[in-house]
Design an enzyme around this catalytic site. Structure first.
Site, PDB file in Angstrom:
ATOM      1  N   LYS A  97      -6.409   3.808  18.986  1.00 53.27           N
ATOM      2  CA  LYS A  97      -6.215   4.760  17.868  1.00 53.27           C
ATOM      3  C   LYS A  97      -7.530   5.465  17.541  1.00 53.27           C
ATOM      4  CE  LYS A  97      -4.647   7.235  14.649  1.00 53.27           C
ATOM      5  NZ  LYS A  97      -4.805   7.127  13.243  1.00 53.27           N
TER       6      LYS A  97
ATOM      7  N   HIS B  38      -7.981   8.060  20.098  1.00 47.62           N
ATOM      8  CA  HIS B  38      -7.008   9.120  19.777  1.00 47.62           C
ATOM      9  C   HIS B  38      -7.628  10.057  18.725  1.00 47.62           C
ATOM     10  CE1 HIS B  38      -4.152  10.704  16.833  1.00 47.62           C
ATOM     11  NE2 HIS B  38      -3.271  10.820  17.802  1.00 47.62           N
ATOM     12  N   ASN B  39      -8.230   9.471  17.720  1.00 44.27           N
ATOM     13  CA  ASN B  39      -8.825  10.301  16.665  1.00 44.27           C
ATOM     14  C   ASN B  39     -10.026  11.090  17.183  1.00 44.27           C
ATOM     15  OD1 ASN B  39      -6.896   9.137  15.031  1.00 44.27           O
ATOM     16  ND2 ASN B  39      -8.302   8.767  13.335  1.00 44.27           N
TER      17      ASN B  39
ATOM     18  N   GLY C 205       0.831  -1.212   0.000  1.00 46.73           N
ATOM     19  CA  GLY C 205       0.000   0.000   0.000  1.00 46.73           C
ATOM     20  C   GLY C 205       0.854   1.247   0.000  1.00 46.73           C
TER      21      GLY C 205
ATOM     22  N   MET D 252       0.864   7.350   3.412  1.00 46.12           N
ATOM     23  CA  MET D 252       1.348   6.770   4.683  1.00 46.12           C
ATOM     24  C   MET D 252       2.345   5.644   4.424  1.00 46.12           C
ATOM     25  SD  MET D 252       0.157   8.429   7.214  1.00 46.12           S
ATOM     26  CE  MET D 252       0.303   7.439   8.683  1.00 46.12           C
TER      27      MET D 252
ATOM     28  N   SER E 240      -0.355   7.014  13.990  1.00 42.14           N
ATOM     29  CA  SER E 240      -0.739   8.422  13.856  1.00 42.14           C
ATOM     30  C   SER E 240       0.479   9.303  13.619  1.00 42.14           C
ATOM     31  CB  SER E 240      -1.474   8.918  15.098  1.00 42.14           C
ATOM     32  OG  SER E 240      -1.828  10.279  14.902  1.00 42.14           O
ATOM     33  N   GLY E 241       0.241  10.366  12.876  1.00 45.09           N
ATOM     34  CA  GLY E 241       1.321  11.325  12.631  1.00 45.09           C
ATOM     35  C   GLY E 241       1.249  11.877  11.224  1.00 45.09           C
TER      36      GLY E 241
ATOM     37  N   ASN F  80       2.310  -2.656  -4.299  1.00 40.77           N
ATOM     38  CA  ASN F  80       1.106  -1.827  -4.383  1.00 40.77           C
ATOM     39  C   ASN F  80       0.228  -2.411  -5.487  1.00 40.77           C
ATOM     40  OD1 ASN F  80      -0.074   0.865  -3.423  1.00 40.77           O
ATOM     41  ND2 ASN F  80      -0.250   1.034  -5.638  1.00 40.77           N
TER      42      ASN F  80
ATOM     43  N   GLU G 277      -8.603  13.884  18.833  1.00 46.61           N
ATOM     44  CA  GLU G 277      -8.092  14.771  17.756  1.00 46.61           C
ATOM     45  C   GLU G 277      -9.232  15.680  17.248  1.00 46.61           C
ATOM     46  OE1 GLU G 277      -5.709  12.642  14.714  1.00 46.61           O
ATOM     47  OE2 GLU G 277      -7.076  13.467  13.225  1.00 46.61           O
ATOM     48  N   TYR G 278     -10.410  15.079  17.046  1.00 46.85           N
ATOM     49  CA  TYR G 278     -11.568  15.872  16.603  1.00 46.85           C
ATOM     50  C   TYR G 278     -11.879  16.961  17.636  1.00 46.85           C
ATOM     51  CZ  TYR G 278     -13.333  12.783  12.803  1.00 46.85           C
ATOM     52  OH  TYR G 278     -13.524  12.072  11.637  1.00 46.85           O
TER      53      TYR G 278
ATOM     54  N   ALA H  89       0.557   4.408  -0.692  1.00 51.90           N
ATOM     55  CA  ALA H  89      -0.002   5.767  -0.762  1.00 51.90           C
ATOM     56  C   ALA H  89       0.828   6.628   0.183  1.00 51.90           C
ATOM     57  CB  ALA H  89      -1.479   5.740  -0.409  1.00 51.90           C
TER      58      ALA H  89
HETATM   59  N1  LIG Z   1      -3.408   9.878   5.502  1.00 57.16           N
HETATM   60  C1  LIG Z   1      -3.204   9.997   6.810  1.00 57.16           C
HETATM   61  O1  LIG Z   1      -2.833  11.063   7.329  1.00 57.16           O
HETATM   62  C2  LIG Z   1      -3.396   8.814   7.696  1.00 57.16           C
HETATM   63  C3  LIG Z   1      -3.958   7.646   7.225  1.00 57.16           C
HETATM   64  N2  LIG Z   1      -4.095   6.571   8.049  1.00 57.16           N
HETATM   65  C4  LIG Z   1      -4.655   5.317   7.548  1.00 57.16           C
HETATM   66  O2  LIG Z   1      -3.637   4.634   6.837  1.00 57.16           O
HETATM   67  C5  LIG Z   1      -4.199   3.899   5.729  1.00 57.16           C
HETATM   68  C6  LIG Z   1      -3.537   4.363   4.434  1.00 57.16           C
HETATM   69  O3  LIG Z   1      -3.815   5.739   4.320  1.00 57.16           O
HETATM   70  P1  LIG Z   1      -3.292   6.604   3.084  1.00 57.16           P
HETATM   71  O4  LIG Z   1      -1.833   6.423   2.943  1.00 57.16           O
HETATM   72  O5  LIG Z   1      -3.834   7.975   3.287  1.00 57.16           O
HETATM   73  O6  LIG Z   1      -3.929   5.911   1.816  1.00 57.16           O
HETATM   74  P2  LIG Z   1      -5.448   5.671   1.347  1.00 57.16           P
HETATM   75  O7  LIG Z   1      -6.318   5.465   2.536  1.00 57.16           O
HETATM   76  O8  LIG Z   1      -5.816   6.737   0.404  1.00 57.16           O
HETATM   77  O9  LIG Z   1      -5.316   4.270   0.589  1.00 57.16           O
HETATM   78  C7  LIG Z   1      -4.682   4.175  -0.643  1.00 57.16           C
HETATM   79  C8  LIG Z   1      -3.942   2.878  -0.764  1.00 57.16           C
HETATM   80  O10 LIG Z   1      -4.827   1.768  -0.620  1.00 57.16           O
HETATM   81  C9  LIG Z   1      -4.661   0.905  -1.756  1.00 57.16           C
HETATM   82  N3  LIG Z   1      -5.888   0.194  -2.019  1.00 57.16           N
HETATM   83  C10 LIG Z   1      -7.137   0.693  -2.069  1.00 57.16           C
HETATM   84  N4  LIG Z   1      -8.028  -0.274  -2.341  1.00 57.16           N
HETATM   85  C11 LIG Z   1      -7.313  -1.436  -2.470  1.00 57.16           C
HETATM   86  C12 LIG Z   1      -7.666  -2.784  -2.740  1.00 57.16           C
HETATM   87  N5  LIG Z   1      -8.933  -3.142  -2.910  1.00 57.16           N
HETATM   88  N6  LIG Z   1      -6.676  -3.686  -2.775  1.00 57.16           N
HETATM   89  C13 LIG Z   1      -5.390  -3.331  -2.579  1.00 57.16           C
HETATM   90  N7  LIG Z   1      -5.002  -2.070  -2.319  1.00 57.16           N
HETATM   91  C14 LIG Z   1      -5.957  -1.128  -2.260  1.00 57.16           C
HETATM   92  C15 LIG Z   1      -4.264   1.845  -2.849  1.00 57.16           C
HETATM   93  O11 LIG Z   1      -3.697   1.155  -3.922  1.00 57.16           O
HETATM   94  P3  LIG Z   1      -3.778   1.753  -5.417  1.00 57.16           P
HETATM   95  O12 LIG Z   1      -2.598   2.664  -5.546  1.00 57.16           O
HETATM   96  O13 LIG Z   1      -3.705   0.582  -6.281  1.00 57.16           O
HETATM   97  O14 LIG Z   1      -5.080   2.488  -5.533  1.00 57.16           O
HETATM   98  C16 LIG Z   1      -3.277   2.717  -2.120  1.00 57.16           C
HETATM   99  O15 LIG Z   1      -2.032   2.111  -1.954  1.00 57.16           O
HETATM  100  C17 LIG Z   1      -5.704   4.161   5.805  1.00 57.16           C
HETATM  101  O16 LIG Z   1      -6.311   3.153   6.559  1.00 57.16           O
HETATM  102  C18 LIG Z   1      -5.801   5.477   6.563  1.00 57.16           C
HETATM  103  O17 LIG Z   1      -7.029   5.644   7.229  1.00 57.16           O
HETATM  104  C19 LIG Z   1      -3.641   6.587   9.343  1.00 57.16           C
HETATM  105  C20 LIG Z   1      -3.067   7.701   9.846  1.00 57.16           C
HETATM  106  C21 LIG Z   1      -2.925   8.932   9.096  1.00 57.16           C
HETATM  107  O1  LIG Z   2      -5.812   9.047  11.638  1.00 54.93           O
HETATM  108  C1  LIG Z   2      -5.437  10.132  11.280  1.00 54.93           C
HETATM  109  C2  LIG Z   2      -4.541  10.941  12.134  1.00 54.93           C
HETATM  110  O2  LIG Z   2      -4.450  10.445  13.406  1.00 54.93           O
HETATM  111  C3  LIG Z   2      -5.894  10.665   9.959  1.00 54.93           C
HETATM  112  O3  LIG Z   2      -5.343  11.887   9.660  1.00 54.93           O
HETATM  113  C4  LIG Z   2      -7.370  10.626   9.825  1.00 54.93           C
HETATM  114  O4  LIG Z   2      -7.660  10.230   8.514  1.00 54.93           O
HETATM  115  C5  LIG Z   2      -8.049  11.941  10.087  1.00 54.93           C
HETATM  116  O5  LIG Z   2      -9.409  11.727  10.222  1.00 54.93           O
HETATM  117  P1  LIG Z   2     -10.541  12.532   9.423  1.00 54.93           P
HETATM  118  O6  LIG Z   2     -10.243  12.379   7.945  1.00 54.93           O
HETATM  119  O7  LIG Z   2     -11.813  11.882   9.834  1.00 54.93           O
HETATM  120  O8  LIG Z   2     -10.413  13.976   9.840  1.00 54.93           O
END
Ligand SMILES: NC(=O)C1=CN([C@@H]2O[C@H](COP(=O)(O)OP(=O)(O)OC[C@H]3O[C@@H](n4cnc5c(N)ncnc54)[C@H](OP(=O)(O)O)[C@@H]3O)[C@@H](O)[C@H]2O)C=CC1
Ligand SMILES: O=C(CO)[C@H](O)[C@H](O)COP(=O)(O)O
Length: 480
Positions: free
Chosen positions: A190, A193-194, A11, A15, A136-137, A34, A197-198, A13
């Site tokens: 977690k 925590h969120n 994954g 994070m 988180s972060g 990925n 955060e809200y 993305a």
């Molecule tokens: N963003 C943030 O600040 C934070 C996020 N999180 C959590 O961390 C996780 C990742 O977050 P984030 O990095 O923002 O990315 P996203 O939540 O936007 O997820 C995107 C990733 O998920 C993959 N994906 C989606 N659907 C599938 C599937 N069906 N099968 C396989 N892979 C899939 C995507 O692959 P593809 O490239 O192929 O689409 C991509 O790598 C989430 O659970 C999020 O809630 C936790 C803390 C902070």
């Molecule tokens: O987990 C997190 C940080 O701790 C993420 O930033 C979370 O996605 C934020 O939540 P929302 O999108 O509901 O504001």
């Protein structure tokens, strides 16, 4: 392929990519996969010379890892019930036939704790080990050191500990990661925590709204937040709020914050916190207010229409600016304490119900760094629970009792001032309502009990009779 990787992440993305770079920077070789494989190629190409192994298939990915394999899934999580299936389940299903007994699968996304419990049971049944870890972060934390909240068997935590401790943020030399507890405990913590955060975010927004209505410029407000970030309110969210207010739009030169549409998004963790609190009969009114404030904000069309129909007072704030800043500071500080008191009360209640053996002091300690709610006052919360692990409510700790006592006059004045001027302060006022209700030896629930007994013969206890003895009154008939 020569050397097998120490760690694998699925994954890539925001994070996932940053976590990989963090793990790699601590001396571990990391394999990455990925679903959209072009992302793998782009990521690996962008970081030449790093110990990264890009894989185009899950088979190749699994084979590239040293055993027991440590596979961190960081994909979109959307399941909100333990019966829902999402991307995390899809990835797990694809992995299972490829893994060997005792391999470790970690879900580092924001998964609902009940789905984590389901996955834990499922993978254990298959002879695999599972960790549901809240991380988180955001982007920066993932890269430089997040706060990590892993749940699952203690023996699996021991295997993961060296990697988790090396990548986590450090405060006073202590890594911001501990084994939270078994099963879904990590994702549960977690989630709360969120929720907190809200609460923090909404309280800051209410302070901003009062200043805005009092005629402060955006630069003045930025300066206030920057100054607050040197004192009791020092925290990541105060810091970024100050920085956000300073930011100018390159196109118009205007403060970017004032160009952003006032509709808040939310992905679900706050709402899950509310539902869980209701299920456990724990009051989290500040967090509730924060979630509901986001909901109302998102109803922009209705609000705009209502603004021409529903009346309110004209804003007239004449308080000296310096004095107002001090009062709002105190209202924010006091309300923040209430929000944490509520969140921690919920963690305590669920921890006891689930027999998770949660340590609130250690949980507060790992929130001191890396995570979105990191703040100076978490040191005080840590101390409070280290001194008294059975603290009934954070408000009762001597330090916080004193702060609440010293800030409450200003807190009350801010709620009154905002209310009289028609400025919504749902989280400030919910916090104050909680404080006043919690400290009330007698609430008006006696009349409520009379009402219940009146219409439904629900019975009541009496102040002059032993506890548990129930009474019923033959009330007069009112329907003619
Ligand atoms: N963003 C943030 O600040 C934070 C996020 N999180 C959590 O961390 C996780 C990742 O977050 P984030 O990095 O923002 O990315 P996203 O939540 O936007 O997820 C995107 C990733 O998920 C993959 N994906 C989606 N659907 C599938 C599937 N069906 N099968 C396989 N892979 C899939 C995507 O692959 P593809 O490239 O192929 O689409 C991509 O790598 C989430 O659970 C999020 O809630 C936790 C803390 C902070
Ligand atoms: O987990 C997190 C940080 O701790 C993420 O930033 C979370 O996605 C934020 O939540 P929302 O999108 O509901 O504001």
């Amino acid at each position: 392929m020569s050397k097998k990787s120490d760690f694998g992440l699925i994954g890539l993305a925001v994070m996932g990519q940053n976590l990989v770079l963090n793990v790699e920077s601590r001396g571990f070789q990391v394999s990455v996969f990925n679903r959209t494989t072009s992302v793998v190629d782009e990521f690996v190409a962008k970081h030449p010379g790093k110990a990264l192994v890009g894989c185009h298939t899950l088979e190749e990915f699994v084979q590239s890892l040293a055993t027991p394999r440590k596979i961190h899934i960081m994909v979109k999580s959307t399941a909100v019930k333990d019966t829902d299936r999402d991307a995390v389940d899809a990835v797990i299903e694809q992995l299972i036939p490829l893994l060997d007994k005792n391999d470790i699968v970690i879900d580092g996304g924001n998964s609902f704790y009940q789905t984590t419990e389901r996955r834990d049971a499922y993978l254990t049944e298959k002879g695999l080990r599972f960790i549901g870890a809240g991380v988180s972060g955001g982007e920066e934390g993932a890269r430089k050191g997040p706060s990590i909240m892993p749940g699952g068997p203690a023996s699996t935590w021991e295997v993961m500990k060296p990697i988790f401790e090396s990548i986590a943020a450090k405060v006073d030399g202590e890594p911001c990661v501990i084994h939270i507890g078994p099963g879904g405990a990590g994702h549960y913590v977690k989630m709360i925590h969120n929720g907190i955060e809200y609460g923090d975010m909404q309280l800051i927004c209410e302070a901003y709204n009062i200043f805005k209505n009092a005629g402060f410029t955006t630069d003045e407000m930025a300066a206030i937040f920057n100054e607050w970030n040197e004192g009791d309110l020092l925290s990541y969210l105060i810091q970024i709020s100050g920085k956000a207010l300073e930011q100018k739009d390159p196109e118009t030169g205007k403060p970017i914050v004032e160009l952003i549409v006032d509709k808040a998004g939310q992905k679900g963790t706050g709402q899950w916190t509310l539902l869980n609190a209701a299920e456990n009969a724990v009051v989290i009114s500040t967090i509730n207010a924060a979630v509901e404030a986001r909901i109302l904000s998102s109803q922009k069309k209705q609000r705009v229409a209502a603004s021409t129909q529903l009346t309110g007072p004209a804003v007239n704030i004449t308080t000296d600016k310096k004095e107002l800043v001090k009062k709002v500071h105190d209202a924010l500080y006091a309300s923040k304490i209430i929000s944490y008191a509520q969140g921690l009360d919920l963690i305590k209640t669920m921890g006891e119900k689930k027999n998770w053996g949660l340590d609130l002091g250690r949980i507060a300690a790992i929130w001191r760094g890396g995570c979105i709610i990191r703040a100076k006052f978490l040191n005080r919360i840590t101390d409070a629970y280290r001194t008294n692990s059975n603290l009934a409510n954070l408000m009762l700790d001597p330090f916080f009792k004193d702060v609440l006592s010293k800030t409450q006059q200003n807190w009350r004045e801010v709620v009154a001032l905002a209310t009289l001027n028609g400025i919504p302060v749902p989280a400030f006022s919910a916090s104050l309502g909680y404080y006043d209700s919690y400290r009330a030896a007698r609430l008006p629930a006696n009349l409520l009990q009379a009402q219940r007994d009146f219409f439904g013969a629900h019975t009541y206890e009496r102040t002059d009779k032993p506890e548990g003895q129930m009474f019923h009154t033959e009330w007069p008939e009112v329907i003619g």
